[in-house]
Design a protein around this motif. Structure first.
Motif, PDB file in Angstrom:
ATOM      1  N   SER A  64      -8.333  -3.944  10.865  1.00  0.00           N
ATOM      2  CA  SER A  64      -8.302  -2.830   9.656  1.00  0.00           C
ATOM      3  C   SER A  64      -9.312  -1.668   9.462  1.00  0.00           C
ATOM      4  CB  SER A  64      -8.751  -3.772   8.448  1.00  0.00           C
ATOM      5  OG  SER A  64      -7.620  -4.770   8.245  1.00  0.00           O
ATOM      6  N   VAL A 106       0.158   2.310   7.399  1.00  0.00           N
ATOM      7  CA  VAL A 106       1.090   1.419   6.688  1.00  0.00           C
ATOM      8  C   VAL A 106       1.430   0.088   7.678  1.00  0.00           C
ATOM      9  CG1 VAL A 106       3.371   0.087   6.171  1.00  0.00           C
ATOM     10  CG2 VAL A 106       2.111   2.378   4.683  1.00  0.00           C
ATOM     11  N   ALA A 107       2.068   1.208   9.092  1.00  0.00           N
ATOM     12  CA  ALA A 107       2.301   0.575  10.813  1.00  0.00           C
ATOM     13  C   ALA A 107       1.431   0.060  11.183  1.00  0.00           C
ATOM     14  CB  ALA A 107       2.854   1.629  11.380  1.00  0.00           C
ATOM     15  N   LEU A 109      -1.449  -1.205   9.030  1.00  0.00           N
ATOM     16  CA  LEU A 109      -1.945  -2.769   8.668  1.00  0.00           C
ATOM     17  C   LEU A 109      -0.670  -3.543   8.877  1.00  0.00           C
ATOM     18  CD1 LEU A 109      -3.695  -1.101   5.481  1.00  0.00           C
ATOM     19  CD2 LEU A 109      -4.533  -2.222   7.262  1.00  0.00           C
ATOM     20  N   ARG A 110       0.177  -3.232   8.763  1.00  0.00           N
ATOM     21  CA  ARG A 110       1.793  -4.061   9.741  1.00  0.00           C
ATOM     22  C   ARG A 110       1.141  -4.937  10.410  1.00  0.00           C
ATOM     23  NH1 ARG A 110       7.116  -2.240   8.902  1.00  0.00           N
ATOM     24  NH2 ARG A 110       7.598  -4.753   9.335  1.00  0.00           N
ATOM     25  N   ALA A 111       0.761  -3.934  11.696  1.00  0.00           N
ATOM     26  CA  ALA A 111       0.139  -4.724  12.859  1.00  0.00           C
ATOM     27  C   ALA A 111      -0.975  -5.668  12.828  1.00  0.00           C
ATOM     28  CB  ALA A 111      -0.650  -3.524  14.157  1.00  0.00           C
ATOM     29  N   TYR A 113      -1.356  -7.518  10.215  1.00  0.00           N
ATOM     30  CA  TYR A 113      -0.995  -8.993   9.755  1.00  0.00           C
ATOM     31  C   TYR A 113      -0.606  -9.205  10.750  1.00  0.00           C
ATOM     32  CZ  TYR A 113       1.441 -11.750   6.729  1.00  0.00           C
ATOM     33  OH  TYR A 113       2.034 -12.993   6.560  1.00  0.00           O
ATOM     34  N   ALA A 114       0.553  -8.798  11.933  1.00  0.00           N
ATOM     35  CA  ALA A 114       1.103  -9.566  12.599  1.00  0.00           C
ATOM     36  C   ALA A 114       0.305 -10.384  13.113  1.00  0.00           C
ATOM     37  CB  ALA A 114       1.772  -9.041  13.582  1.00  0.00           C
ATOM     38  N   GLY A 117      -2.315 -12.444  11.366  1.00  0.00           N
ATOM     39  CA  GLY A 117      -2.734 -12.873   9.313  1.00  0.00           C
ATOM     40  C   GLY A 117      -1.943 -14.089   9.022  1.00  0.00           C
TER      41      GLY A 117
END
Length: 118
Positions: A64, A106-107, A109-111, A113-114, A117
């Motif tokens: 992050s 956004v992209a 933080l999505r990665a 999480y993937a 997460g």
């Protein structure tokens, strides 16, 4: 303060943010490469690596910070390219930089999480 001095202060802040984020990125890249080398030399597959990263708060925090540094670092450089090379007006360049920074955030933080997460 005049408009030109307000813009000069804003430009200086962007310059400092880019330099500080570059320092953070340098450390993050080195740590990321060291982790990849360690994992590959240990013979771990991608599936094994992902199974070990699930739920890792430390890994999620590290990546992050990496993503945040990228989201801070890229916009000023992109704004300068748009202004100097493409001859875009400063206002349009500013919005382009902000948009790219948001997309990266956004992209990224999505990665994170993937990968990490729960």
């Amino acid at each position: 303060m005049s408009t030109s001095s307000v813009e000069a202060v804003a430009q200086a802040r962007r310059w400092y943010a880019q330099r500080i984020s570059a320092m953070v990125l340098a450390v993050c890249v080195l740590m990321h490469l060291a982790g990849m080398i360690y994992a590959v030399r240990g013979g771990l597959s991608a599936a094994e690596i992902l199974s070990r990263t699930r739920g890792s708060i430390g890994l999620a925090t590290f990546y992050s910070v990496f993503v945040l540094a990228c989201a801070v670092h890229v916009p000023p450089g992109l704004m300068n390219i748009a202004t100097e090379w493409w001859r875009w007006p400063a206002r349009r360049s500013l919005w382009l930089g902000r948009l790219f920074g948001l997309v990266i955030l956004v992209a990224g933080l999505r990665a994170v999480y993937a990968v990490a997460g729960a």
